[in-house]
Design an enzyme around this catalytic site. Structure first.
Site, PDB file in Angstrom:
ATOM      1  N   VAL A  80     -19.066  16.141 -69.452  1.00 28.39           N
ATOM      2  CA  VAL A  80     -19.731  15.657 -68.240  1.00 28.39           C
ATOM      3  C   VAL A  80     -19.004  16.217 -67.013  1.00 28.39           C
ATOM      4  O   VAL A  80     -17.795  16.063 -66.887  1.00 28.39           O
ATOM      5  CB  VAL A  80     -19.722  14.113 -68.171  1.00 28.39           C
ATOM      6  N   ARG A  88     -20.694  13.488 -54.767  1.00 23.35           N
ATOM      7  CA  ARG A  88     -21.137  12.390 -53.912  1.00 23.35           C
ATOM      8  C   ARG A  88     -22.626  12.485 -53.556  1.00 23.35           C
ATOM      9  O   ARG A  88     -23.042  12.094 -52.481  1.00 23.35           O
ATOM     10  CB  ARG A  88     -20.305  12.323 -52.621  1.00 23.35           C
ATOM     11  N   ARG A  89     -23.409  13.013 -54.495  1.00 18.00           N
ATOM     12  CA  ARG A  89     -24.859  13.068 -54.279  1.00 18.00           C
ATOM     13  C   ARG A  89     -25.618  12.268 -55.328  1.00 18.00           C
ATOM     14  O   ARG A  89     -26.835  12.375 -55.433  1.00 18.00           O
ATOM     15  CB  ARG A  89     -25.345  14.520 -54.295  1.00 18.00           C
ATOM     16  N   GLY A  90     -24.892  11.502 -56.154  1.00 18.50           N
ATOM     17  CA  GLY A  90     -25.552  10.687 -57.176  1.00 18.50           C
ATOM     18  C   GLY A  90     -25.914  11.445 -58.435  1.00 18.50           C
ATOM     19  O   GLY A  90     -26.612  10.903 -59.303  1.00 18.50           O
ATOM     20  N   LEU A  92     -23.909  12.516 -60.966  1.00 17.65           N
ATOM     21  CA  LEU A  92     -23.268  11.924 -62.136  1.00 17.65           C
ATOM     22  C   LEU A  92     -23.992  10.664 -62.571  1.00 17.65           C
ATOM     23  O   LEU A  92     -24.232  10.443 -63.765  1.00 17.65           O
ATOM     24  CB  LEU A  92     -21.810  11.616 -61.821  1.00 17.65           C
ATOM     25  N   THR A  93     -24.361   9.822 -61.626  1.00 16.23           N
ATOM     26  CA  THR A  93     -25.079   8.590 -61.955  1.00 16.23           C
ATOM     27  C   THR A  93     -26.380   8.900 -62.685  1.00 16.23           C
ATOM     28  O   THR A  93     -26.712   8.266 -63.697  1.00 16.23           O
ATOM     29  CB  THR A  93     -25.368   7.785 -60.676  1.00 16.23           C
ATOM     30  N   GLU A 117     -11.109  10.402 -66.243  1.00 13.23           N
ATOM     31  CA  GLU A 117     -10.638   9.518 -65.175  1.00 13.23           C
ATOM     32  C   GLU A 117     -11.161   8.124 -65.453  1.00 13.23           C
ATOM     33  O   GLU A 117     -12.375   7.902 -65.497  1.00 13.23           O
ATOM     34  CB  GLU A 117     -11.118  10.007 -63.808  1.00 13.23           C
ATOM     35  N   TYR A 121     -15.991   5.339 -65.455  1.00 16.77           N
ATOM     36  CA  TYR A 121     -17.003   4.882 -66.411  1.00 16.77           C
ATOM     37  C   TYR A 121     -17.162   3.373 -66.515  1.00 16.77           C
ATOM     38  O   TYR A 121     -18.182   2.899 -67.013  1.00 16.77           O
ATOM     39  CB  TYR A 121     -16.710   5.506 -67.782  1.00 16.77           C
ATOM     40  N   PHE A 406     -13.415  13.816 -78.232  1.00 17.74           N
ATOM     41  CA  PHE A 406     -14.666  14.561 -78.409  1.00 17.74           C
ATOM     42  C   PHE A 406     -15.374  14.761 -77.067  1.00 17.74           C
ATOM     43  O   PHE A 406     -15.045  14.145 -76.088  1.00 17.74           O
ATOM     44  CB  PHE A 406     -15.594  13.870 -79.407  1.00 17.74           C
TER      45      PHE A 406
END
Length: 406
Positions: A80, A88-90, A92-93, A117, A121, A406
Site C-alpha cells: 500500500v 493528503r488527498r484521501g 489511501l482512505t 507506520e 491503520y 507479507f
C-alpha cells in the site's frame, strides 16, 4: 484531476509496484518483480490513477490464517502506498475502503496486514493482534539449561529439496499457532527460499537445514552468515536466522541448538518470534537474548459473524457484544456469541461489552486480553464479570505468531 481506482492485471505488476518503490525509496530487480507476479495468492492489484498515471496502489493476498481451533480466509493487505506528490488527498482512505469492500464480496471475514507506520491503520478498524519479538545473543552465552533431547540429524538442502522437506513441517506447526498462514509452492519458492540480495541483506548465501529424528523431518531453519573478522583475525560476525520452525517441542529445541552451535559467529540474531517462544525458558541466561518486541500483525474484522464462527472458544459461555464500525457499517450492532456452538448472531438483547471493531480485531486471535483492552479504555464493561467471561472465551493456548511479513 480526479482520481480513479482501477483493478490492474498481473501484466501491469511493474506499474503497480511503482508507488511503493517510490514511497520507500527501494530498488528492485526484474527477477524479484517477476517472482512476485507469479504468486497465486496475489489476487488483487488496485491502482489509483490520475489520468494515465498510477499515483497510488494497494494489493491483496488471498490467504488462509490459523485461528485458535480453526482457520479463516484472510485478505492480506500489502504493498500500500501513495506517491509523495499526492498525499493528503484521501487516496489511501479510498484504497483501503475498496480493499474492505472487495474482501467482503470475496467472503474473506478478516483483513490483516503488517503496518509500516502504526498510526495509519487503527483509524480504519485494524487492531494490533500479535507481537513480533527480536533476539540477539552471543554464541558463548547460548547454553541450554538441559540437553536439547534425542539425537537429531541435520542436513543442508538445496532449494528444491528444501521445499519438499520444509512444507510438511510448516503445515504441522501452523495447525497449533494462531496467525500462521498456508503457503503455496510458489510462495515457498518466491517468498521464503529464493536466494537473492533482498533475502540475504548483506549476508552470505542462503543456508537451508532440516533436522530429522528417526528419519522424519521435525524442524528446519533458513539462515545466512554475516562474516566479519577483527584485527586479530577473530570472528566477530553474526548468523541471521530468517526462519526457524519446529513441528514439535523437540524439533524446536533441536533446531535452535543447531543454530547456536554454528562456528565462526559471535552472535545469533532473529526476528518475528512470538513472545512465548520457549527459548526464554530453555536458556541458562534468558536475559542474554536481549529480547525486544514490537507490533506484529494487525487484524481487521470484515464480517463479524463469519469471523467469530471461524475460531474455537475456551468456554461454552455466552456473551453479547455491541460493536461500532465506521468503515464497515454492516458490522455495527449487537451480536450474541455462543462459545459452545461457535457462532454469533445479531440480537436486540442488552450488551455485556461495548467496543470498537479494532478492539475486537486485537482480541480475535487470543493475543490481547479483554482485560488489557478494558484497562486501555478500548472496551466498556456493561454487565458484571463480562470482561472475565470474554477472556475465558477468547483465550488461546499459544500467542499468535506470524513468522513472515507479507
Amino acid at each position: 484531476m480526479d482520481i480513479e481506482l482501477r483493478q490492474m492485471a498481473a501484466e501491469q505488476h511493474a506499474e503497480f509496484r511503482q508507488p511503493i518503490l517510490t514511497a520507500f525509496g527501494m530498488p528492485t530487480t526484474p527477477e524479484r518483480l517477476e517472482g512476485v507476479k507469479r504468486l497465486p495468492e496475489l489476487t488483487s492489484r488496485i491502482g489509483a490513477y490520475e489520468g494515465a498515471s498510477v499515483v497510488g496502489a494497494a494489493g491483496s493476498f488471498s490467504l488462509t490464517m490459523t485461528t485458535p481451533g480453526g482457520a479463516v480466509p484472510v485478505a492480506g493487505l500489502t504493498m500500500v502506498a501513495v506517491n509523495p506528490t499526492h498525499r493528503r488527498r484521501g487516496i489511501l482512505t479510498r484504497l483501503i475502503r475498496r480493499h474492505l469492500d472487495d474482501a467482503r464480496a470475496e467472503g474473506r471475514p478478516i483483513s490483516s496486514l503488517w503496518a509500516t507506520e502504526g498510526g495509519i491503520y487503527g483509524r480504519f478498524g485494524y487492531g494490533i493482534a500479535s507481537q513480533a519479538c527480536s533476539i540477539s545473543i552471543e554464541r558463548d552465552r547460548a547454553a541450554f539449561r538441559h540437553e536439547a533431547g534425542a539425537e537429531g540429524r541435520a542436513r543442508l538442502l538445496d532449494e528444491a529439496a528444501a521445499i519438499e522437506a520444509f512444507a510438511p513441517v510448516w503445515e504441522r506447526a501452523r495447525a497449533f499457532a494462531p496467525g500462521m498462514l498456508a503457503r503455496s509452492k510458489a510462495w515457498w519458492q518466491v517468498r521464503r527460499l529464493a536466494d537473492n540480495d533482498f533475502t540475504r541483506q548483506g549476508g552470505g548465501p542462503l543456508q537451508r537445514v532440516v533436522i530429522e529424528v528417526d528419519g522424519r523431518a521435525e524442524a528446519y531453519a533458513i539462515y545466512c552468515m554475516h562474516h566479519k573478522w577483527d584485527a586479530s583475525s577473530i570472528p566477530v560476525g553474526s548468523i541471521r536466522v530468517i526462519e526457524a520452525i519446529g513441528a514439535t517441542p523437540l524439533g524446536t529445541r533441536l533446531i535452535w541448538r543447531y543454530l547456536f552451535d554454528i562456528d565462526l559467529a559471535q552472535r545469533i540474531e532473529a526476528s518475528l518470534l512470538p513472545p512465548d517462544h520457549p527459548l526464554g525458558l530453555l536458556l541458562v541466561e534468558p536475559r542474554r537474548l536481549r529480547l525486544t518486541a514490537s507490533d506484529g500483525i494487525w487484524v481487521r474484522i470484515v464480517d463479524v459473524e463469519a469471523a467469530l464462527a471461524a475460531r474455537a472458544y475456551g468456554s461454552a459461555e455466552a456473551l453479547t457484544l455491541e460493536i461500532a464500525d465506521r468503515d464497515c457499517p454492516w458490522n455495527a450492532g449487537r451480536f450474541r456469541l455462543d462459545g459452545g456452538e461457535r457462532r454469533a448472531a445479531r440480537t436486540s438483547a442488552a450488551p455485556d461489552l461495548r467496543l470498537d471493531v479494532a478492539a475486537l480485531g486485537s482480541a480475535y486471535l487470543g493475543g490481547v486480553s479483554f482485560r488489557c483492552l478494558a484497562d486501555a479504555g478500548q472496551v466498556e464493561q456493561l454487565s458484571e464479570g463480562a470482561v472475565e467471561r470474554a477472556d475465558r472465551l477468547f483465550r488461546a493456548a499459544r500467542a499468535p505468531w506470524c513468522p513472515e511479513i507479507f
